[in-house]
Write a protein that holds these residues in place. Structure first.
Motif, PDB file in Angstrom:
ATOM      1  N   GLU A   7       1.270  -1.681   0.367  1.00  0.00           N
ATOM      2  CA  GLU A   7       0.248  -0.067   0.266  1.00  0.00           C
ATOM      3  C   GLU A   7       0.919   0.860   0.265  1.00  0.00           C
ATOM      4  O   GLU A   7       1.537   1.192   0.781  1.00  0.00           O
ATOM      5  CB  GLU A   7      -1.036   0.068   1.305  1.00  0.00           C
ATOM      6  CG  GLU A   7      -1.576   0.722   1.105  1.00  0.00           C
ATOM      7  CD  GLU A   7      -3.188   0.692   2.269  1.00  0.00           C
ATOM      8  OE1 GLU A   7      -2.841  -0.496   3.221  1.00  0.00           O
ATOM      9  OE2 GLU A   7      -4.350   1.207   1.896  1.00  0.00           O
ATOM     10  N   ARG A   9       0.512   5.402   0.357  1.00  0.00           N
ATOM     11  CA  ARG A   9      -0.075   6.007   1.330  1.00  0.00           C
ATOM     12  C   ARG A   9       0.730   8.093   0.663  1.00  0.00           C
ATOM     13  O   ARG A   9       2.171   7.958   1.120  1.00  0.00           O
ATOM     14  CB  ARG A   9      -0.568   6.229   2.515  1.00  0.00           C
ATOM     15  CG  ARG A   9      -1.363   4.804   2.760  1.00  0.00           C
ATOM     16  CD  ARG A   9      -3.183   5.570   2.588  1.00  0.00           C
ATOM     17  NE  ARG A   9      -4.065   4.233   1.633  1.00  0.00           N
ATOM     18  CZ  ARG A   9      -4.129   3.868   0.360  1.00  0.00           C
ATOM     19  NH1 ARG A   9      -3.740   4.627  -0.207  1.00  0.00           N
ATOM     20  NH2 ARG A   9      -4.633   3.301   0.431  1.00  0.00           N
ATOM     21  N   GLY A  10       0.143   8.478  -0.073  1.00  0.00           N
ATOM     22  CA  GLY A  10       0.395   9.962  -0.179  1.00  0.00           C
ATOM     23  C   GLY A  10       2.127  10.247  -0.132  1.00  0.00           C
ATOM     24  O   GLY A  10       2.931  11.224   0.358  1.00  0.00           O
ATOM     25  N   ASP A  30       2.545  12.699  -4.190  1.00  0.00           N
ATOM     26  CA  ASP A  30       1.107  12.060  -3.452  1.00  0.00           C
ATOM     27  C   ASP A  30      -0.111  11.356  -4.091  1.00  0.00           C
ATOM     28  O   ASP A  30      -1.061  11.035  -4.304  1.00  0.00           O
ATOM     29  CB  ASP A  30      -0.269  13.417  -3.520  1.00  0.00           C
ATOM     30  CG  ASP A  30      -1.137  13.356  -2.476  1.00  0.00           C
ATOM     31  OD1 ASP A  30      -0.977  11.963  -1.136  1.00  0.00           O
ATOM     32  OD2 ASP A  30      -2.531  14.206  -2.542  1.00  0.00           O
ATOM     33  N   SER A  32      -1.046   7.372  -4.111  1.00  0.00           N
ATOM     34  CA  SER A  32      -1.430   6.694  -2.783  1.00  0.00           C
ATOM     35  C   SER A  32      -2.392   4.917  -3.900  1.00  0.00           C
ATOM     36  O   SER A  32      -3.091   5.544  -5.213  1.00  0.00           O
ATOM     37  CB  SER A  32      -2.430   7.152  -2.141  1.00  0.00           C
ATOM     38  OG  SER A  32      -2.171   8.069  -1.934  1.00  0.00           O
ATOM     39  N   THR A  34      -3.082   0.720  -3.584  1.00  0.00           N
ATOM     40  CA  THR A  34      -2.565  -0.732  -3.759  1.00  0.00           C
ATOM     41  C   THR A  34      -2.655  -1.749  -4.008  1.00  0.00           C
ATOM     42  O   THR A  34      -3.395  -1.306  -5.669  1.00  0.00           O
ATOM     43  CB  THR A  34      -3.903  -1.056  -2.434  1.00  0.00           C
ATOM     44  OG1 THR A  34      -4.449   0.301  -1.705  1.00  0.00           O
ATOM     45  CG2 THR A  34      -4.175  -1.967  -1.350  1.00  0.00           C
ATOM     46  N   GLY A  69       5.209  10.212   2.851  1.00  0.00           N
ATOM     47  CA  GLY A  69       3.816   9.200   2.693  1.00  0.00           C
ATOM     48  C   GLY A  69       4.438   7.598   3.308  1.00  0.00           C
ATOM     49  O   GLY A  69       6.316   7.611   3.683  1.00  0.00           O
ATOM     50  N   THR A  70       4.312   6.731   2.898  1.00  0.00           N
ATOM     51  CA  THR A  70       4.534   5.125   3.339  1.00  0.00           C
ATOM     52  C   THR A  70       4.026   4.172   2.578  1.00  0.00           C
ATOM     53  O   THR A  70       3.821   4.500   1.811  1.00  0.00           O
ATOM     54  CB  THR A  70       4.116   4.883   4.850  1.00  0.00           C
ATOM     55  OG1 THR A  70       2.214   5.010   4.095  1.00  0.00           O
ATOM     56  CG2 THR A  70       3.942   5.391   5.976  1.00  0.00           C
TER      57      THR A  70
END
Ligand SMILES: Nc1ncnc2c1ncn2[C@@H]1O[C@H](COP(=O)(O)OP(=O)(O)OP(=O)(O)O)[C@@H](O)[C@H]1O
Ligand SMILES: [Mg+2]
Length: 294
Positions: A7, A9-10, A30, A32, A34, A69-70
């Protein structure tokens, strides 16, 4: 880690760059999305050169830590895994790059890439079992073991080298394949063979692929889901059929319009003029000398 989901995210990736107003270039902004292993799927990331595709691939592979982000796997930040968890991640998330030549060491036979995978991931307990596994994997990607084993990288064609990387993936059975422009250098027939092997891997070995390309026709062939990226920004996403038939973002329409359409009723009749004056300097257009590898 049983929950095989990657995943983002950002995710933002900035690089130092000269000539920009603030000394930085934002390669990815940014992002994002999955990627799930179950059900296995093909997700294409399409965009023109410099749009940030390879940067995202490097973020996903854990080769580049995003500025913000991650990237998580099974809910855990991949840049914060224990050694054992990271090893599991790297076994489960395998890359295929555009030019496999750079992965092969020119001084070793191609067998070595496959043996290294057998040893690193303890795929066989005896030499015979390792040989059987390598042969089975080569056959799974339509390579004749007798014709490729024992050869040096330069003795194989680009398509053969690329399929050796697929044989490696066949042996490792990762949950995810991150394929960055893997067919850009292959001719149409080998390209189709490569894409069919990826689709086989999805069906038979339940692998999910993130397929990175600048070419919408390969996206169309693969089907599944697509994300369209421009200037580091994912501007459109959805099932391939709906995005291609009803694009909602102007950039997607631009990409679609740039696919050349053959039109037999409107053949190209003008001859291309070639300036054959002796003064013409053609040396600049010639291919550069190959760079020494070491
Ligand atoms: N390590 C880096 N340092 C500085 N800038 C970088 C770095 N890596 C990428 N960039 C810049 O980030 C932007 C996105 O590059 P990236 O390689 O992700 O694009 P791409 O979509 O993969 O392009 P291509 O289709 O040509 O492979 C480009 O402007 C590139 O010059
Ligand atoms: Mg790239």
């Amino acid at each position: 880690m049983t929950d095989k989901v990657i995943e983002l995210r950002g995710v933002q990736q900035r690089f130092h760059a000269r000539g920009t107003a603030d000394g930085y270039l934002t390669a990815v902004q940014d992002a994002s999305f999955t990627l799930a292993a179950d059900p296995p799927q093909v997700v294409s990331l399409v965009g023109q050169s410099g749009s940030g595709k390879s940067t995202i691939a490097r973020n996903v592979l854990g080769l580049q830590k995003p500025t913000a982000g991650t990237v998580t796997y099974g809910g855990k930040d991949i840049f914060n895994l224990s050694r054992a968890e990271y090893d599991e991640y790297r076994k489960n998330v395998q890359p295929v790059f555009q030019d496999p030549y750079s992965i092969f060491n020119p001084f070793y036979r191609v067998d070595r890439v496959l043996w290294k995978a057998v040893k690193k991931f303890s795929l066989a307990s005896t030499r015979e079992a390792g040989e059987a596994l390598i042969e089975e994997s080569l056959e799974a990607v339509s390579l004749d073991p007798g014709r490729v084993l024992g050869r040096y990288p330069h003795q194989l064609s680009g398509g053969q080298r690329q399929r050796i990387m697929l044989a490696r993936i066949h042996m490792l059975r990762p949950a995810f394949v991150i394929a960055d422009e893997p067919v850009s250098m292959l001719d149409a027939q080998i390209r189709k063979m490569f894409l069919d092997i990826l689709l086989d891997f999805q069906r038979e070995h339940r692998m999910t692929t993130l397929f990175i390309t600048h070419d919408l026709s390969t996206v169309y062939y693969l089907g599944g889901q697509v994300m369209v990226i421009t200037k580091g920004d994912i501007v459109e996403r959805g099932p391939v059929s709906s995005v291609m038939h009803e694009p909602s973002h102007p950039y997607t329409r631009l990409l679609l319009d740039s696919i050349p359409q053959p039109d037999p009723a409107n053949r190209w009749t003008t001859r291309i003029k070639v300036d054959e004056s002796p003064d013409t300097d053609t040396t600049a257009a010639e291919a550069p000398e190959p760079r020494p590898l070491l």
